[in-house]
Design a protein around this motif. Structure first.
Motif, PDB file in Angstrom:
ATOM      1  N   VAL A   1      46.336  36.431  36.653  1.00 53.94           N
ATOM      2  CA  VAL A   1      46.310  37.686  37.405  1.00 53.94           C
ATOM      3  C   VAL A   1      46.122  37.353  38.887  1.00 53.94           C
ATOM      4  O   VAL A   1      45.218  36.595  39.258  1.00 53.94           O
ATOM      5  CB  VAL A   1      45.160  38.592  36.925  1.00 53.94           C
ATOM      6  N   GLU A   2      46.995  37.889  39.727  1.00 57.05           N
ATOM      7  CA  GLU A   2      46.901  37.611  41.161  1.00 57.05           C
ATOM      8  C   GLU A   2      45.561  38.103  41.718  1.00 57.05           C
ATOM      9  O   GLU A   2      45.168  39.257  41.501  1.00 57.05           O
ATOM     10  CB  GLU A   2      48.054  38.285  41.904  1.00 57.05           C
ATOM     11  N   HIS A   3      44.879  37.184  42.401  1.00 55.81           N
ATOM     12  CA  HIS A   3      43.570  37.514  42.968  1.00 55.81           C
ATOM     13  C   HIS A   3      43.331  36.601  44.161  1.00 55.81           C
ATOM     14  O   HIS A   3      43.663  35.409  44.119  1.00 55.81           O
ATOM     15  CB  HIS A   3      42.472  37.317  41.919  1.00 55.81           C
ATOM     16  N   PRO A   4      42.751  37.114  45.259  1.00 52.85           N
ATOM     17  CA  PRO A   4      42.537  36.260  46.447  1.00 52.85           C
ATOM     18  C   PRO A   4      41.606  35.081  46.201  1.00 52.85           C
ATOM     19  O   PRO A   4      41.633  34.104  46.957  1.00 52.85           O
ATOM     20  CB  PRO A   4      41.934  37.239  47.475  1.00 52.85           C
ATOM     21  N   LEU A   5      40.793  35.129  45.145  1.00 53.87           N
ATOM     22  CA  LEU A   5      39.862  34.029  44.874  1.00 53.87           C
ATOM     23  C   LEU A   5      40.441  32.974  43.932  1.00 53.87           C
ATOM     24  O   LEU A   5      39.757  32.001  43.603  1.00 53.87           O
ATOM     25  CB  LEU A   5      38.553  34.580  44.293  1.00 53.87           C
ATOM     26  N   ASN A   6      41.689  33.185  43.469  1.00 52.79           N
ATOM     27  CA  ASN A   6      42.351  32.111  42.712  1.00 52.79           C
ATOM     28  C   ASN A   6      42.513  30.914  43.642  1.00 52.79           C
ATOM     29  O   ASN A   6      43.076  31.044  44.738  1.00 52.79           O
ATOM     30  CB  ASN A   6      43.732  32.559  42.219  1.00 52.79           C
TER      31      ASN A   6
ATOM     32  N   TRP B   1      52.268  31.965  34.886  1.00 54.46           N
ATOM     33  CA  TRP B   1      51.953  32.422  36.245  1.00 54.46           C
ATOM     34  C   TRP B   1      53.258  32.900  36.864  1.00 54.46           C
ATOM     35  O   TRP B   1      54.142  32.123  37.186  1.00 54.46           O
ATOM     36  CB  TRP B   1      51.347  31.287  37.062  1.00 54.46           C
TER      37      TRP B   1
ATOM     38  N   GLN C   1      41.787  33.791  37.681  1.00 52.99           N
ATOM     39  CA  GLN C   1      41.525  35.004  36.915  1.00 52.99           C
ATOM     40  C   GLN C   1      42.695  35.226  35.964  1.00 52.99           C
ATOM     41  O   GLN C   1      43.864  35.186  36.377  1.00 52.99           O
ATOM     42  CB  GLN C   1      41.359  36.214  37.823  1.00 52.99           C
TER      43      GLN C   1
ATOM     44  N   LEU D   1      39.708  40.969  31.909  1.00 55.98           N
ATOM     45  CA  LEU D   1      39.789  40.063  33.040  1.00 55.98           C
ATOM     46  C   LEU D   1      38.715  38.985  32.899  1.00 55.98           C
ATOM     47  O   LEU D   1      37.525  39.295  32.767  1.00 55.98           O
ATOM     48  CB  LEU D   1      39.599  40.829  34.349  1.00 55.98           C
TER      49      LEU D   1
ATOM     50  N   GLN E   1      53.973  34.025  39.668  1.00 56.80           N
ATOM     51  CA  GLN E   1      54.167  33.841  41.099  1.00 56.80           C
ATOM     52  C   GLN E   1      55.271  32.823  41.365  1.00 56.80           C
ATOM     53  O   GLN E   1      55.834  32.765  42.460  1.00 56.80           O
ATOM     54  CB  GLN E   1      52.854  33.357  41.726  1.00 56.80           C
TER      55      GLN E   1
ATOM     56  N   TRP F   1      37.439  34.848  34.208  1.00 56.32           N
ATOM     57  CA  TRP F   1      37.577  33.723  35.128  1.00 56.32           C
ATOM     58  C   TRP F   1      37.467  32.428  34.333  1.00 56.32           C
ATOM     59  O   TRP F   1      36.550  32.264  33.529  1.00 56.32           O
ATOM     60  CB  TRP F   1      36.494  33.776  36.211  1.00 56.32           C
TER      61      TRP F   1
ATOM     62  N   THR G   1      44.176  37.150  32.045  1.00 58.25           N
ATOM     63  CA  THR G   1      44.014  38.003  30.866  1.00 58.25           C
ATOM     64  C   THR G   1      44.612  37.248  29.692  1.00 58.25           C
ATOM     65  O   THR G   1      45.682  36.647  29.812  1.00 58.25           O
ATOM     66  CB  THR G   1      44.721  39.363  31.032  1.00 58.25           C
TER      67      THR G   1
END
Length: 763
Positions: A173-178, A125, A140, A75, A127, A77, A142
């Motif tokens: 990678v899904e992350h709330p801070l993206n 991505w 974030q 992982l 999403q 950033w 990989t």
């Protein structure tokens, strides 16, 4: 001067052939040696060493720009700006955005070790978010190192990625801070995206607006797979997207239109210089609008050589100008020689220059076009055969009509319509372009129907045959009256009619192809070919059946297969089978389960045996109702025996079916080479099965660092504990076994045979 430029170009290109780079510390001694040789007036050798020095330095920069091996699938950033034109598509039923991210700062691993060499990433991505060029993101991710399948006759995707400057590929990678941190609305790519969006919204009635966008801003996202195949088959791909031809056309058009008006307006000024400068500026702008891809950059360098010669009023022979452009391209991109478009571009120009020497000037425009097309077609004959492995006899018919149409009407009208996009006149021009593109597609479709039956595929040829063909072309392009010219066609005959030597009776070639996370094998005897599985279908536009298996067969001069076996219906084994049978004559098809509900050919691979050219083939089958309820366990299990050697191909069978086979066949399962069941999954390769087969070597066909973790470490330990040599397609590329005089030899690894320094570091 020409010898010096040639020496430097050779020095740069030579480094691209190295399998391993010499240490970077050698750059300074080599450079000092070049300076000493220059002072001693050994100019050509000094230039050669200077070129090698630049190639070596650039090579280390390329290696340093790749993701560190130990950071793969960790992982991380990253922060950067979206460049290019992102794509929004569907992969296996899931929406995915594909885009490139130019990093704005060094990437750090776990907040400690940082790497500042990584500059560009290629990301997915899942999403399905609509990504816009110029957006700045903190994400974030990989990542894996640039990697691609490695097979004879196949496209070198890994080298292509590295040449584009991409140092890592992966997914968000899904992350709330993206989060999006900004938006650069002044970027060229954002302007291209806006222009594409505007054409879609304002001109929705245009039938071929996707081609209009491809010609105007290099936006190829709307071109379908069928259209790409149509363009390739008829030899007009360079016309339907922005290429060196279009950039050269724009510069020539601007120079011609401005030269005489400037001469009238400024009689005391060097009008030719100003026209050349403005033409170069317009060519640069057009290259930027196309995304400034490597082919457009090379075309721009070639145009710059011509225009700067006019600006400085320096006489330069045509051959010297070509070498100067070649050197400029290599200085800009030392890895240019690994690109197919590089060779095609310079070969085409060289054919025109060489073929035009000593000829009388042609009177009419039509005659000039015919002459140019003939020169390029004849000159590129061996180049296309060697690099592409196929010839299309109707390519000149397509180009002789479409080159002037695009040069004189379509490209200028499209360009002017874009400049006048706010006026009603632009709609009239775009409608004209749309009508002409519709006629073009109809014409190409008609030619394609003829091409399918008349395309000539060229298998791999030994180097003496290729050298004879090149010499023959040089003779053919000589002026009329040269006596030896009449014998040139004889030198081309080996290229056309050469047949690869057949295997002796009783010998075998078995290739485990590199299809990523999947399986495909091609087995050849003297007179027969069997294909076992075709690998996966990744999307509507890409599958390994047509990207890997078909090119491999063409490479070996195989245009039909006697038997296609689809072990079972999973996508990673039977993907793209419809496209395969539409391109390769398939005399018989057998399967473990029907790949689709409606099936027009084939049957189940029930237990039976047969012989081809003194090679024994047998399907093994065990009755186990509970095991057969699993799709994997319905795989066709094939044993091949030739002399003292044997191979076992078990497909994706799992432990329950393995035990059933051991109970039924016992020691008859013994084989020298085992294709690892289910790609080395933990659910297969049970101790009883592996010990009963007792192979000397096991081949694992799996994707590089795949999401399933195949092969499982415990399975690899099991093979090692039984003293079995393990090979992996993800590391070795395609693996080819030969059985000669009844004995199997160690496999040939495609990656080891064609190793280059920028491909180092995979594991």
């Amino acid at each position: 001067m020409m010898l010096r430029m040639t020496s430097m170009a050779v020095g740069i290109a030579l480094i691209s052939l190295f399998s391993q780079l010499p240490p970077l510390a050698l750059v300074l001694p080599i450079l000092l040696s070049a300076v000493c040789l220059w002072l001693w007036r050994c100019y050509w050798l000094a230039c050669f060493l200077a070129g090698a020095c630049w190639g070596l330095f650039y090579g280390h920069q390329i290696v340093n720009s790749q993701l560190p091996v130990q950071w793969q699938q960790e992982l991380l950033w990253v922060e950067g700006e979206v460049v290019g034109l992102p794509e929004l598509s569907v992969s296996r039923g899931q929406p995915v955005s594909r885009f490139k991210l130019a990093l704005s700062q060094a990437v750090c691993h776990r907040g400690a070790e940082c790497h500042d060499g990584l500059k560009l990433l290629r990301l997915n991505w899942y999403q399905g978010l609509a990504i816009v060029p110029g957006q700045r993101w903190r994400l974030q991710v990989t990542l894996k190192r640039p990697y691609g399948m490695a097979n004879p006759g196949g496209f070198d995707y890994q080298s292509w990625l590295i040449q584009q400057g991409i140092g890592g590929v992966g997914r968000v990678v899904e992350h709330p801070l993206n989060q999006q941190t900004g938006h650069n609305t002044g970027s060229v790519d954002y302007w291209r995206w806006q222009m594409a969006k505007k054409i879609d919204l304002v001109r929705p009635a245009l039938q071929h607006k996707h081609l209009i966008k491809a010609l105007l801003i290099g936006d190829k996202r709307g071109i379908s797979r069928q259209q790409w195949e149509l363009f390739a088959a008829t030899g007009v791909t360079h016309l339907l997207v922005i290429s060196g031809l279009h950039i050269g056309l724009v510069s020539a058009l601007v120079f011609s239109l401005l030269r005489y008006p400037l001469l009238l307006l400024m009689p005391s000024q060097p009008a030719e210089r100003w026209a050349a400068l403005l033409a170069l500026v317009c060519a640069t702008a057009y290259a930027l609008a196309a995304g400034f891809t490597l082919p457009t950059q090379r075309a721009l360098i070639m145009i710059a050589v011509v225009m700067l010669r006019l600006v400085y009023r320096r006489h330069m022979a045509a051959g010297q100008g070509l070498i100067a452009a070649l050197l400029g391209c290599l200085l800009h991109d030392p890895l240019a020689p690994i690109s197919l478009s590089f060779w095609l571009s310079f070969a085409a120009v060289a054919c025109l220059l060489y073929g035009g020497v000593g000829r009388y000037p042609v009177a009419t425009v039509t005659a000039k076009l015919l002459s140019a097309q003939c020169l390029v077609f004849i000159g590129l004959l061996p180049v296309l055969a060697i690099l592409l492995g196929q010839l299309s006899y109707i390519s000149p018919l397509a180009n002789i009509l479409l080159v002037p149409l695009f040069s004189v009407v379509i490209v200028p009208a499209n360009f002017i319509a874009a400049l006048l996009s706010r006026l009603d006149l632009s709609l009239m021009l775009w409608r004209l372009v749309d009508i002409l593109l519709a006629c073009t597609m109809d014409y190409l479709t008609a030619l394609f129907t003829f091409t399918e039956a008349n395309r000539f595929y060229i298998a791999s040829r030994p180097w003496p045959v290729m050298c004879l063909a090149l010499i023959g072309v040089l003779l053919l392009l000589l002026p009329k009256g040269v006596p030896v010219k009449h014998y040139a066609l004889l030198l081309l005959l080996p290229l056309i009619f050469y047949q690869q030597p057949k295997l002796p009776k009783g010998d075998l070639r078995l290739a485990v192809l590199d299809v990523g996370q999947g399986l495909s094998m091609v087995i050849n005897t003297r007179n027969h070919t069997l294909v076992y599985d075709l690998g996966p279908e990744f999307s509507e536009t890409f599958d390994t059946a047509t990207a890997v298996v078909v090119p491999y067969l063409r490479y070996h001069g195989i245009n039909s297969v006697d038997l296609l076996v689809l072990s079972h219906g999973d996508n990673d084994h039977a993907g793209g089978w419809q496209r395969f049978v539409s391109q390769i004559e398939t005399r018989r098809l057998l399967y473990g389960e029907k790949p689709v509900a409606e099936f027009f050919m084939g049957g189940f691979c029930s237990a039976k045996a047969w012989q081809w050219d003194q090679v024994e083939f047998e399907f093994l089958q065990a009755i186990n109702g509970q095991a057969l309820s699993n799709s994997n366990n319905r795989s066709c299990v094939l044993k091949i025996t030739v002399g003292e050697s044997s191979f076992l191909l078990p497909g994706d069978i799992e432990t329950s079916m393995e035990l059933a086979l051991v109970q039924r066949y016992g020691a008859l399962l013994n084989a020298d080479i085992l294709i690892a069941p289910h790609h080395g999954s933990i659910s297969s390769s049970s101790w009883p099965f592996v010990k009963t087969v007792s192979p000397d070597a096991v081949v694992v066909s799996s994707g590089y660092r795949n999401q399933f973790g195949h092969p499982h470490p415990s399975i690899l330990d099991r093979y090692r504990a039984l003293d079995m040599t393990t090979y992996s397609t993800s590391q070795a590329g395609a693996l080819t076994f030969f059985v000669r005089n009844g004995k199997v030899s160690a496999p040939e690894s495609f990656r080891e045979q064609f190793q280059r320094y920028w491909l180092e570091g995979g594991d």
